[in-house]
Write an enzyme that holds these catalytic residues in place. Structure first.
Site, mmCIF file in Angstrom:
data_model
loop_
_atom_site.group_PDB
_atom_site.id
_atom_site.type_symbol
_atom_site.label_atom_id
_atom_site.label_comp_id
_atom_site.label_asym_id
_atom_site.label_seq_id
_atom_site.Cartn_x
_atom_site.Cartn_y
_atom_site.Cartn_z
ATOM 1 N N GLY A 1 0.820 -1.208 0.000
ATOM 2 C CA GLY A 1 0.000 0.000 0.000
ATOM 3 C C GLY A 1 0.854 1.258 0.000
ATOM 4 N N GLY B 1 2.026 3.171 2.352
ATOM 5 C CA GLY B 1 3.139 3.167 3.301
ATOM 6 C C GLY B 1 4.331 2.410 2.740
ATOM 7 C CB ILE C 1 -8.688 -5.170 0.720
ATOM 8 C CG1 ILE C 1 -8.624 -4.518 2.100
ATOM 9 C CG2 ILE C 1 -8.053 -6.545 0.711
ATOM 10 C CD1 ILE C 1 -9.589 -5.162 3.087
ATOM 11 C CG ASP C 2 -7.989 -0.288 2.521
ATOM 12 O OD1 ASP C 2 -8.782 -1.159 2.916
ATOM 13 O OD2 ASP C 2 -6.993 0.082 3.162
ATOM 14 N NE ARG D 1 -5.106 1.858 5.291
ATOM 15 C CZ ARG D 1 -3.793 1.882 5.148
ATOM 16 N NH1 ARG D 1 -3.016 1.991 6.205
ATOM 17 N NH2 ARG D 1 -3.251 1.788 3.959
ATOM 18 C CD GLU E 1 -11.027 0.413 8.561
ATOM 19 O OE1 GLU E 1 -10.651 0.211 9.717
ATOM 20 O OE2 GLU E 1 -10.480 -0.108 7.574
ATOM 21 C CG HIS F 1 -8.634 -9.467 10.000
ATOM 22 N ND1 HIS F 1 -9.026 -8.725 11.091
ATOM 23 C CD2 HIS F 1 -7.452 -8.961 9.596
ATOM 24 C CE1 HIS F 1 -8.093 -7.825 11.349
ATOM 25 N NE2 HIS F 1 -7.137 -7.944 10.454
HETATM 26 P P1 ADP Z 1 0.649 -0.178 3.671
HETATM 27 O O1 ADP Z 1 1.796 -0.445 2.746
HETATM 28 O O2 ADP Z 1 -0.421 -1.211 3.555
HETATM 29 O O3 ADP Z 1 0.155 1.249 3.572
HETATM 30 P P2 ADP Z 1 2.023 0.476 6.193
HETATM 31 O O4 ADP Z 1 1.712 1.925 6.112
HETATM 32 O O5 ADP Z 1 1.888 -0.210 7.500
HETATM 33 O O6 ADP Z 1 1.181 -0.406 5.166
HETATM 34 O O7 ADP Z 1 3.532 0.289 5.695
HETATM 35 C C1 ADP Z 1 4.134 -1.000 5.659
HETATM 36 C C2 ADP Z 1 5.604 -0.906 6.003
HETATM 37 O O8 ADP Z 1 6.266 -0.051 5.053
HETATM 38 C C3 ADP Z 1 5.912 -0.272 7.348
HETATM 39 O O9 ADP Z 1 5.826 -1.186 8.415
HETATM 40 C C4 ADP Z 1 7.347 0.188 7.151
HETATM 41 O O10 ADP Z 1 8.260 -0.882 7.281
HETATM 42 C C5 ADP Z 1 7.332 0.638 5.691
HETATM 43 N N1 ADP Z 1 7.095 2.100 5.633
HETATM 44 C C6 ADP Z 1 5.914 2.753 5.703
HETATM 45 N N2 ADP Z 1 6.080 4.092 5.652
HETATM 46 C C7 ADP Z 1 7.414 4.292 5.565
HETATM 47 C C8 ADP Z 1 8.256 5.454 5.484
HETATM 48 N N3 ADP Z 1 7.748 6.689 5.489
HETATM 49 N N4 ADP Z 1 9.586 5.257 5.404
HETATM 50 C C9 ADP Z 1 10.127 4.029 5.407
HETATM 51 N N5 ADP Z 1 9.395 2.899 5.472
HETATM 52 C C10 ADP Z 1 8.066 3.020 5.550
#
Ligand code: ADP
Length: 368
Positions: free
Chosen positions: A105, A107, A152-153, A197, A252, A286
């Site tokens: 995603g 993040g 999934i979002d 989310r 949510e 879930h």
């Molecule tokens: P998603 O990818 O589903 O949005 P997260 O936001 O939890 O999920 O991000 C997953 C992982 O990606 C985090 O646990 C971290 O290891 C890494 N990550 C997220 N944001 C950052 C960031 N700003 N800098 C470095 N790594 C990041």
């Protein structure tokens, strides 16, 4: 011979296995070595053959039909710090990997882009501290990064669909159909909370597909008297015409006009107090992410996996990291960081109550 690694990161999504399968097999088909990084960024930080594994053609046999992600996913705090990324760089270089495809995603993709932009200074430091050889340094001056969106979002800007969104939508619709049957028997109301989310895509489309009576999404907040009056009017009208069921879908991230969350229990209270309905709350949880991927996600993930391998093979140090998107049924490449920035800007616009801006940034006039 190039070595391409793939990882899945962040929340799991059905179809991630199809994506990994397609990346491994496309890489091998194109004469590269294929690697998987287990447990997302956690695997990069830990390193070694247990976490960064070479994969062969047979290793992904049958994966299209399997839900979740077989190579694991994790949230890794260490990767958010430079020291964690430094270890990640060292371990990739030790494994001989020169390109990384991240399926995750916003993040995960932010992390991927940061990793690439920091890469020159990371390898400089690794060389200075004798953690890599001059030869390894010269070979790995540039790291190719590419993102595919597994979520999934369906909350990523610049792509019409994320891998897993249609599977989750299908699961939610089936669950609401089940609830509808029991609601009908007892003439009950059900408030169904769905994931997403701060994106209302799953709730909105599930609500439309199941002809729900009322839908709450973060993109369309209302004052409490507005939504309470409107929902009660609609539900009473449907009931007066002989409808024995009431289904209200709550995303949510649903919020009221003052930006306070709207919870299923808030909605439950209004249905009970104002309409006297026998009302139950169902939180799907879930179950929405579980199970196998629908055909659409398998195909999307496969086509995008192939395109991700093409993108890393064609990338140069000067091209921005690509994100593999789908626009009007065509698989396309978008600049990864732009897409992540837009996605974050949408979330910020919603927080600032600037819904018009949020909608135009998200590229979907559909909700309006
Ligand atoms: P998603 O990818 O589903 O949005 P997260 O936001 O939890 O999920 O991000 C997953 C992982 O990606 C985090 O646990 C971290 O290891 C890494 N990550 C997220 N944001 C950052 C960031 N700003 N800098 C470095 N790594 C990041």
């Amino acid at each position: 011979q190039k070595a391409i690694a793939v990882m899945t990161s962040g929340g799991d999504a059905p179809g991630m296995n199809s994506n990994v399968r397609a990346i491994v097999r496309s890489a091998i088909f194109k004469g590269c070595r294929a690697f998987v990084v287990m447990e997302g960024y956690e695997g990069l930080v830990r390193g070694g053959p247990e976490y960064i594994k070479e994969f062969h053609w047979e290793d992904v046999r049958g994966w299209s039909a399997e839900g979740g992600t077989n190579i694991g996913t994790a949230r890794c705090m260490e990767f958010k710090k430079r020291e964690g990324r430094l270890l990640g760089a060292q371990h990739l270089i030790e494994a001989g990997v020169d390109a990384l495809i991240v399926c995750g995603g916003d993040g995960s993709l932010t992390g991927a882009d940061l990793f690439r932009s920091e890469w020159p200074s990371l390898i400089e430091e690794l060389l200075k501290t004798d953690r890599i050889s001059k030869e390894q340094y010269e070979r790995m001056k540039h790291l190719n990064i590419c993102g595919t969106v597994g979520s999934i979002d369906n909350d990523m800007s610049t792509t019409d669909a994320t891998i897993g969104a249609y599977s989750a939508l299908d699961r939610i619709c089936k669950a609401i159909d089940y609830v509808e049957a029991t609601a009908n028997s007892h003439s009950r109301a059900f408030v169904v909370e769905v994931m997403g989310r701060n994106c209302g895509w799953l709730a909105l489309l599930a609500g439309i597909a199941t002809s729900a009576d009322y839908i709450f999404i973060p993109e369309k907040p209302a004052t409490s008297s507005e939504w309470q009056d409107q929902m009660c009017d609609i539900v009473s009208k449907h009931r007066s015409r002989g409808k024995r069921t009431t289904i209200v879908v709550v995303a949510e991230g649903a919020i009221a006009a003052d930006l306070t969350p709207i919870s299923p229990s808030d909605v439950h209270k209004v249905l009970v107090d104002r309409l006297g309905l026998d009302t139950r709350i169902t939180t799907l949880g879930h179950v929405q992410r579980g199970g196998t991927a629908v055909a659409y996600d398998r195909i999307l993930a496969t086509l995008q996996g192939l395109e991700a391998v093409n993108a890393v093979l064609e990338s140069t140090p000067d091209t921005p990291s690509p994100l593999i998107a789908v626009n009007e049924n065509k698989i396309v490449r978008k600049p990864l960081m732009e897409s992540v920035k837009l996605t974050k800007a949408v979330a910020e616009a919603i927080q600032a109550k600037d819904f018009k801006r949020a909608m135009s940034l998200r590229d979907t006039e559909f909700i309006e």
